[in-house]
Design a protein around this motif. Structure first.
Motif, PDB file in Angstrom:
ATOM      1  N   LYS A  17       4.456  -1.845  -3.967  1.00  0.00           N
ATOM      2  CA  LYS A  17       4.268  -3.419  -4.749  1.00  0.00           C
ATOM      3  C   LYS A  17       4.529  -3.671  -5.469  1.00  0.00           C
ATOM      4  CE  LYS A  17       2.620  -2.326  -9.631  1.00  0.00           C
ATOM      5  NZ  LYS A  17       2.489  -1.540 -11.004  1.00  0.00           N
ATOM      6  N   LYS A  45       3.819   9.589  -5.130  1.00  0.00           N
ATOM      7  CA  LYS A  45       3.700   8.890  -3.730  1.00  0.00           C
ATOM      8  C   LYS A  45       5.111   8.152  -4.105  1.00  0.00           C
ATOM      9  CE  LYS A  45      -1.287   8.471  -4.664  1.00  0.00           C
ATOM     10  NZ  LYS A  45      -2.550   7.702  -5.025  1.00  0.00           N
ATOM     11  N   GLN A  62       2.594  10.452   0.616  1.00  0.00           N
ATOM     12  CA  GLN A  62       1.713  10.822   0.123  1.00  0.00           C
ATOM     13  C   GLN A  62       2.353  12.346  -0.281  1.00  0.00           C
ATOM     14  OE1 GLN A  62      -2.108  10.281  -0.376  1.00  0.00           O
ATOM     15  NE2 GLN A  62      -2.476  11.719  -1.996  1.00  0.00           N
ATOM     16  N   GLU A 109       5.269   5.797 -13.656  1.00  0.00           N
ATOM     17  CA  GLU A 109       5.493   5.172 -12.361  1.00  0.00           C
ATOM     18  C   GLU A 109       7.491   4.381 -12.336  1.00  0.00           C
ATOM     19  OE1 GLU A 109       3.433   1.276  -9.825  1.00  0.00           O
ATOM     20  OE2 GLU A 109       4.202   0.211 -12.142  1.00  0.00           O
ATOM     21  N   ARG A 160       6.922   3.013   6.946  1.00  0.00           N
ATOM     22  CA  ARG A 160       6.447   4.388   6.579  1.00  0.00           C
ATOM     23  C   ARG A 160       7.390   5.540   7.261  1.00  0.00           C
ATOM     24  NH1 ARG A 160       3.016   0.760   5.616  1.00  0.00           N
ATOM     25  NH2 ARG A 160       0.831   1.096   5.112  1.00  0.00           N
ATOM     26  N   GLY A 200       0.694  -0.766   0.401  1.00  0.00           N
ATOM     27  CA  GLY A 200       0.108  -0.437  -0.317  1.00  0.00           C
ATOM     28  C   GLY A 200       1.032   1.167   0.234  1.00  0.00           C
ATOM     29  N   LEU A 201       0.497   2.213   0.008  1.00  0.00           N
ATOM     30  CA  LEU A 201       0.266   3.695   0.399  1.00  0.00           C
ATOM     31  C   LEU A 201       1.546   4.099   2.043  1.00  0.00           C
ATOM     32  CD1 LEU A 201       0.335   6.661  -1.440  1.00  0.00           C
ATOM     33  CD2 LEU A 201      -1.371   7.316   0.209  1.00  0.00           C
ATOM     34  N   ILE A 202       2.892   4.049   1.212  1.00  0.00           N
ATOM     35  CA  ILE A 202       3.967   4.618   2.435  1.00  0.00           C
ATOM     36  C   ILE A 202       3.674   6.251   2.459  1.00  0.00           C
ATOM     37  CG2 ILE A 202       5.712   4.482   3.427  1.00  0.00           C
ATOM     38  CD1 ILE A 202       4.819   2.153   2.956  1.00  0.00           C
ATOM     39  N   TYR A 207       5.210   3.991  -2.737  1.00  0.00           N
ATOM     40  CA  TYR A 207       4.310   3.002  -2.262  1.00  0.00           C
ATOM     41  C   TYR A 207       5.248   1.421  -2.245  1.00  0.00           C
ATOM     42  CZ  TYR A 207       3.498   3.082  -7.070  1.00  0.00           C
ATOM     43  OH  TYR A 207       3.091   3.319  -8.393  1.00  0.00           O
TER      44      TYR A 207
END
Length: 155
Positions: free
Chosen positions: A113, A109, A11, A26, A42, A7-9, A111
């Motif tokens: 993946k 962002k 932003q 990306e 994070r 997920g998002l770390i 993140y």
């Protein structure tokens, strides 16, 4: 944590306020040692960072990844420049576009993946002060309309 789900770390919310993003790309991030552990925890900040193209390679400058607490003498420098992994065709396109006046590469962002750290880069053009005011007015108007519609439905 499952391998595909990180997920998002981090932003960069201010980026969309200061710039109008025209395209996104990306890119993978080349990391050293304990950096991935800090990212998964994070402990990343991309607010003041930007990307530059040097010798046909893309680098992320000023992204802050805090040192890993359980790390040892091999810990990394928190704000070092990190190489980004992109396709040659994309880099060539970016070289042409960033030479135009007013364009910048801004990270939007960070993140995870499929177990790899990725960054979403935006090809952005800086907004003028009046553009920011226009966006703020538009946002306020939209919010007021939505509120009026919501109040109207409850009557």
């Amino acid at each position: 944590m499952p391998k595909g789900d990180g997920g998002l770390i981090a932003q960069n919310k201010k980026a969309r306020h200061d710039y109008s993003v025209e395209e996104t790309y990306e890119a993978g991030i080349v990391l050293k040692g304990t950096e991935i552990k800090s990212i998964r925890a994070r402990r990343v900040q991309i607010k003041d960072s930007h990307a530059i193209i040097r010798n046909g390679e893309v680098f992320l400058v000023n992204m802050h990844i805090s040192e890993y607490e359980q790390g040892n003498i091999y810990n990394h420098d928190p704000t070092r420049s990190r190489k980004l992994l992109m396709k040659k065709k994309e880099i060539d396109k970016l070289i042409g576009l960033t030479k135009e006046k007013g364009y910048a590469l801004v990270p939007l962002k960070v993140y995870i993946k499929n177990g790899f750290a990725k960054v979403l880069l935006g090809l952005a053009k800086g907004k003028k002060k009046f553009d920011k005011r226009e966006d703020l007015k538009r946002k306020t108007m939209k919010r007021e309309v939505e509120k009026a519609m919501k109040d109207r439905q409850h009557m």
